[in-house]
Design a protein around this motif. Sequence first.
Motif, PDB file in Angstrom:
ATOM      1  N   ARG A 188       1.332  -1.076  -0.196  1.00 14.36           N
ATOM      2  CA  ARG A 188      -0.293  -0.211  -0.127  1.00 14.36           C
ATOM      3  C   ARG A 188       0.801   1.068  -0.444  1.00 14.36           C
ATOM      4  NH1 ARG A 188      -3.748  -0.674   4.806  1.00 14.36           N
ATOM      5  NH2 ARG A 188      -1.595  -0.573   5.840  1.00 14.36           N
ATOM      6  N   GLU A 189       0.421   2.091  -0.614  1.00  9.90           N
ATOM      7  CA  GLU A 189       0.773   3.807  -0.590  1.00  9.90           C
ATOM      8  C   GLU A 189       1.695   3.751   0.491  1.00  9.90           C
ATOM      9  OE1 GLU A 189      -1.379   6.430  -2.404  1.00  9.90           O
ATOM     10  OE2 GLU A 189      -1.125   5.912  -4.901  1.00  9.90           O
ATOM     11  N   GLY A 211      -6.601  -0.772  -4.041  1.00 12.52           N
ATOM     12  CA  GLY A 211      -4.631  -1.222  -4.422  1.00 12.52           C
ATOM     13  C   GLY A 211      -3.986  -1.449  -5.057  1.00 12.52           C
TER      14      GLY A 211
END
Length: 250
Positions: A38-39, A73
């Motif tokens: 994830r970012e 995502g």
Amino acid sequence: MMLDDLVLPADGGAPALAAVLARAILSGQLPAGSDFPREKDLCEYFAVSRNRVRNALASLAATGLVERTAGRGSRVREVTDWHLLDPLMSDWLAGLSRPDPRLVREIYAFRLSAEPQVAELAALAADGRDLARLEAAFTGMRDTAGAGMHQQHAEHDVAFHDGVYQASHNLVWRQMGHLLRPSIIALIQHSQHHADSLEDSLERHRRVMEAIRLRQPQTARRAARAVLERTATDLGLIPDSTLPTEGYPA
């Protein structure tokens, strides 16, 4: 997260972050088909801004490495979706010593279908400068075949194959040779780690060079295939027992 041992250069911006993540994918550390970090996790792990992460991910998405879906995502795309001829991909592949095994097979399959044909064209079209280029590359390979000179030997090996592409005097094949250079480097470096000796490989390359010099297109085709059969054995793609031990095309 599968990001252990990944290090971002201290002054690295989004391009540097993209390169680190791309090489993790190309080596199989972030496997094809798996969920991509994830970012938020990337920001925390690398201590970088969300904007830098998003710019890096945009490059990965543009080259077919990552698929991003709003609200769901990102995931690593399959090897067949990767844009291997993209200039960015060429930069990321350079220096990659342990590519994903599936990527190795794909690169090898392309070379097996292309390089015998290119060698045949080279035997028909090569001029004096092409022959000198091949001779220089082969001499470099021979002089660096000893222990502890794998990197130098790989550079001369790549120069030899690039010389064959150039000697075809076909604009498209010449361009393909240039674009494929990083992929060929990765394959050669990987195969050298598995090779017990370089003597047989050297002899096979010499036969390609001689066939081109003597303008023997069919012999050049067979000799180029013999080189790739040696590569396949060193990579473990075919058993050593299937290789001819003598009398392969001269």
